[in-house]
Design a protein around this motif. Structure first.
Motif, PDB file in Angstrom:
ATOM      1  N   VAL A  93       0.841  -1.191   0.000  1.00 27.07           N
ATOM      2  CA  VAL A  93       0.000   0.000   0.000  1.00 27.07           C
ATOM      3  C   VAL A  93       0.879   1.245   0.000  1.00 27.07           C
ATOM      4  O   VAL A  93       1.839   1.348   0.754  1.00 27.07           O
ATOM      5  CB  VAL A  93      -0.983   0.004   1.193  1.00 27.07           C
ATOM      6  CG1 VAL A  93      -2.161  -0.900   0.922  1.00 27.07           C
ATOM      7  CG2 VAL A  93      -0.304  -0.428   2.472  1.00 27.07           C
ATOM      8  N   VAL A  94       0.508   2.184  -0.865  1.00 28.98           N
ATOM      9  CA  VAL A  94       1.284   3.400  -1.076  1.00 28.98           C
ATOM     10  C   VAL A  94       0.379   4.584  -0.748  1.00 28.98           C
ATOM     11  O   VAL A  94      -0.465   4.965  -1.559  1.00 28.98           O
ATOM     12  CB  VAL A  94       1.782   3.488  -2.535  1.00 28.98           C
ATOM     13  CG1 VAL A  94       2.683   4.712  -2.714  1.00 28.98           C
ATOM     14  CG2 VAL A  94       2.511   2.206  -2.934  1.00 28.98           C
ATOM     15  N   PRO A  95       0.497   5.168   0.439  1.00 29.73           N
ATOM     16  CA  PRO A  95      -0.402   6.267   0.818  1.00 29.73           C
ATOM     17  C   PRO A  95      -0.265   7.449  -0.130  1.00 29.73           C
ATOM     18  O   PRO A  95       0.829   7.738  -0.628  1.00 29.73           O
ATOM     19  CB  PRO A  95       0.071   6.648   2.222  1.00 29.73           C
ATOM     20  CG  PRO A  95       0.902   5.506   2.699  1.00 29.73           C
ATOM     21  CD  PRO A  95       1.479   4.854   1.475  1.00 29.73           C
ATOM     22  N   CYS A 105       3.725  -1.211   3.851  1.00 27.19           N
ATOM     23  CA  CYS A 105       3.590   0.213   3.540  1.00 27.19           C
ATOM     24  C   CYS A 105       4.868   0.692   2.842  1.00 27.19           C
ATOM     25  O   CYS A 105       5.971   0.512   3.369  1.00 27.19           O
ATOM     26  CB  CYS A 105       3.354   1.007   4.825  1.00 27.19           C
ATOM     27  SG  CYS A 105       3.346   2.800   4.597  1.00 27.19           S
ATOM     28  N   MET A 106       4.705   1.282   1.662  1.00 26.48           N
ATOM     29  CA  MET A 106       5.823   1.909   0.950  1.00 26.48           C
ATOM     30  C   MET A 106       5.416   3.346   0.649  1.00 26.48           C
ATOM     31  O   MET A 106       4.510   3.585  -0.154  1.00 26.48           O
ATOM     32  CB  MET A 106       6.158   1.142  -0.337  1.00 26.48           C
ATOM     33  CG  MET A 106       6.605  -0.286  -0.087  1.00 26.48           C
ATOM     34  SD  MET A 106       7.136  -1.163  -1.603  1.00 26.48           S
ATOM     35  CE  MET A 106       8.734  -0.360  -1.888  1.00 26.48           C
ATOM     36  N   ARG A 107       6.078   4.289   1.309  1.00 25.34           N
ATOM     37  CA  ARG A 107       5.661   5.688   1.227  1.00 25.34           C
ATOM     38  C   ARG A 107       6.336   6.402   0.065  1.00 25.34           C
ATOM     39  O   ARG A 107       7.548   6.377  -0.086  1.00 25.34           O
ATOM     40  CB  ARG A 107       5.959   6.395   2.539  1.00 25.34           C
ATOM     41  CG  ARG A 107       5.024   5.975   3.659  1.00 25.34           C
ATOM     42  CD  ARG A 107       5.390   6.623   4.969  1.00 25.34           C
ATOM     43  NE  ARG A 107       5.448   8.071   4.875  1.00 25.34           N
ATOM     44  CZ  ARG A 107       5.823   8.854   5.881  1.00 25.34           C
ATOM     45  NH1 ARG A 107       6.178   8.311   7.040  1.00 25.34           N
ATOM     46  NH2 ARG A 107       5.869  10.163   5.730  1.00 25.34           N
ATOM     47  N   GLY A 163      10.408   8.911  -0.336  1.00 23.12           N
ATOM     48  CA  GLY A 163      11.299   8.259  -1.277  1.00 23.12           C
ATOM     49  C   GLY A 163      11.358   6.757  -1.156  1.00 23.12           C
ATOM     50  O   GLY A 163      12.230   6.118  -1.757  1.00 23.12           O
ATOM     51  N   GLY A 164      10.439   6.168  -0.426  1.00 22.12           N
ATOM     52  CA  GLY A 164      10.473   4.726  -0.206  1.00 22.12           C
ATOM     53  C   GLY A 164       9.817   3.909  -1.294  1.00 22.12           C
ATOM     54  O   GLY A 164       9.987   2.687  -1.331  1.00 22.12           O
ATOM     55  N   THR A 214      10.113   3.424  -4.877  1.00 25.17           N
ATOM     56  CA  THR A 214      10.874   3.601  -6.106  1.00 25.17           C
ATOM     57  C   THR A 214      10.904   2.272  -6.860  1.00 25.17           C
ATOM     58  O   THR A 214      10.572   1.213  -6.297  1.00 25.17           O
ATOM     59  CB  THR A 214      12.319   4.028  -5.805  1.00 25.17           C
ATOM     60  OG1 THR A 214      12.975   2.970  -5.084  1.00 25.17           O
ATOM     61  CG2 THR A 214      12.355   5.320  -4.987  1.00 25.17           C
ATOM     62  N   ALA A 215      11.324   2.322  -8.109  1.00 26.34           N
ATOM     63  CA  ALA A 215      11.386   1.091  -8.908  1.00 26.34           C
ATOM     64  C   ALA A 215      12.343   0.084  -8.282  1.00 26.34           C
ATOM     65  O   ALA A 215      12.031  -1.115  -8.204  1.00 26.34           O
ATOM     66  CB  ALA A 215      11.799   1.421 -10.334  1.00 26.34           C
ATOM     67  N   SER A 216      13.487   0.550  -7.814  1.00 30.02           N
ATOM     68  CA  SER A 216      14.458  -0.388  -7.236  1.00 30.02           C
ATOM     69  C   SER A 216      13.953  -0.962  -5.919  1.00 30.02           C
ATOM     70  O   SER A 216      14.104  -2.171  -5.665  1.00 30.02           O
ATOM     71  CB  SER A 216      15.807   0.302  -7.022  1.00 30.02           C
ATOM     72  OG  SER A 216      15.684   1.408  -6.145  1.00 30.02           O
ATOM     73  N   ALA A 217      13.318  -0.125  -5.083  1.00 29.91           N
ATOM     74  CA  ALA A 217      12.794  -0.625  -3.813  1.00 29.91           C
ATOM     75  C   ALA A 217      11.660  -1.613  -4.036  1.00 29.91           C
ATOM     76  O   ALA A 217      11.557  -2.636  -3.344  1.00 29.91           O
ATOM     77  CB  ALA A 217      12.326   0.545  -2.946  1.00 29.91           C
ATOM     78  N   LEU A 218      10.800  -1.318  -4.992  1.00 29.84           N
ATOM     79  CA  LEU A 218       9.692  -2.237  -5.280  1.00 29.84           C
ATOM     80  C   LEU A 218      10.213  -3.543  -5.858  1.00 29.84           C
ATOM     81  O   LEU A 218       9.741  -4.632  -5.489  1.00 29.84           O
ATOM     82  CB  LEU A 218       8.711  -1.576  -6.240  1.00 29.84           C
ATOM     83  CG  LEU A 218       7.509  -2.428  -6.664  1.00 29.84           C
ATOM     84  CD1 LEU A 218       6.675  -2.860  -5.456  1.00 29.84           C
ATOM     85  CD2 LEU A 218       6.634  -1.672  -7.667  1.00 29.84           C
TER      86      LEU A 218
END
Length: 380
Positions: free
Chosen positions: A291-293, A318-320, A324-325, A327-331
């Motif tokens: 989920v991306v608020p 939760c990825m905000r 900056g949480g 991003t393509a690399s984080a996902l």
């Protein structure tokens, strides 16, 4: 509790909801539950809400003029004039239909019908979908006889008002309830991985920017497993779909999915915003989610609270976007971990299902009938 007072059972209930799915779908769920119990209903919304033709099918409704109070003094004056016209139209319609109670579901278009009902001496029930009272519900709180909440400890009200609060959960549509009967799809480390990406009724452009490059960065064997349903409205939609297919990813890309319940039923993982109605659907069906608020706007704090609660309870992650949480690399990193160990997803799915409230519409209808019975007996 089912209220059997004959006068209350025949009463017509007015429902007022903003024009987004997050407001309209819970109102639809209550309307259909009340119709099943023998009540007349009428749903008041704005032009955006009227576009949800499938949700409104079989539900008498009235489209009213609406305008936000944003825009400084001039904007507020213009909004006041629009609201006044809407109040007069709603008041006349309620008298003609014999409406006996108003249930408001938030969003600024709900303000005028609620005021119209109070001007006629009708009881007012507010429903709050989020973890904090919305702006419209905070403004209407002084007029409300009862406030039904989706979460325990809903914020945004003082201690005196909390005596009128009752937790019912957030009603979901019948199609979502039907999907809830399906078990979580079987999954192992070599099976297709069904991924559903949606931004709600308003869409979310960030998903079109982040999700495709994240998926394209995955190892080839994982890309071959993915079955992607992507809601995206950008002008470059064809190019986005072509790029994904070139990377070996099976994708269905549409600007809006009108079969959301079926897609949710079939999904192993959902990537979505953190609106309260979206969260309710996920929990009732029992599907894990990233989920991306929403990063800005009046619902920012509510969505962040919803997303963090989902993660805290083990039903999602939760990825905000605003820190900056997301991003393509984080996902891509997160998807690699989840795909490598199916037990993570199945465990989160089980946690979500334990938190679901499939009886929310019935509980909210019980509150409506109790208020109607009190009014009919002269006690309300």
């Amino acid at each position: 509790m089912r209220v059997e007072d004959a006068g209350a059972r025949r009463a017509t209930v007015g429902l007022a909801a903003g024009g987004t799915g997050g407001h309209l779908f819970p109102a639809e769920a209550l309307a259909r539950e009340l119709q099943a119990r023998g009540h007349g209903v009428v749903l008041y919304t704005e032009a955006r809400g009227a576009r949800f033709t499938r949700a409104l099918e079989g539900i008498p409704h009235r489209v009213l003029p609406a305008r936000s109070l944003a825009g400084g003094p001039a904007g507020k004056l213009a909004a006041a004039a629009v609201i006044a016209r809407a109040v007069l139209a709603a008041r006349a319609d309620m008298k003609r239909r014999g409406v006996a109670l108003i249930a408001g579901f938030g969003g600024y278009p709900s303000f005028a019908p609620a005021l119209a009902g109070r001007s006629l001496g009708l009881p007012l029930l507010l429903h709050e979908q989020g973890s904090r009272l919305s702006m419209a519900n905070r403004q209407l709180l002084r007029f409300a006889d009862r406030v039904a909440t989706s979460f325990a400890g809903t914020g945004g009200a003082d201690a005196d008002a909390r005596g009128r609060f009752v937790e019912t959960g957030n009603p979901v549509r019948a199609s979502i309830l039907e999907a809830a009967s399906a078990p979580y799809p079987s999954l192992d480390a070599a099976a297709p991985l069904r991924l559903l990406v949606v931004g709600g009724s308003q869409g979310a452009a960030v998903f079109g920017r982040v999700v495709p490059p994240a998926l394209e960065a995955l190892p080839a064997e994982l890309r071959a497993r993915i079955r992607l349903s992507l809601q995206y409205r950008g002008d470059d939609a064809d190019a986005v779909a072509a790029g994904l297919r070139a990377a070996g990813i099976e994708v269905e890309l549409r600007p809006f999915f009108d079969d959301m319940a079926a897609r949710l039923r079939d999904a192993h993982l959902v990537i979505t915003r953190a609106g309260a109605t979206t969260i309710a659907d996920l929990l009732v069906v029992g599907r894990p989610a990233i989920v991306v608020p929403i990063p800005q706007g009046g619902s920012r704090e509510e969505q962040r609270g919803n997303a963090e609660a989902l993660e805290r309870l083990g039903a999602g992650w939760c990825m905000r976007e605003d820190d900056g949480g997301f991003t393509a690399s984080a996902l891509a990193d997160r998807l690699r971990v989840l795909a490598a160990d199916p037990s993570i997803l199945t465990g989160a799915a089980a946690a979500a299902a334990r938190l679901g409230r499939p009886d929310a519409a019935a509980r909210l209808a019980d509150e409506v009938e109790a208020m109607l019975a009190a009014r009919a007996s002269g006690a309300g």
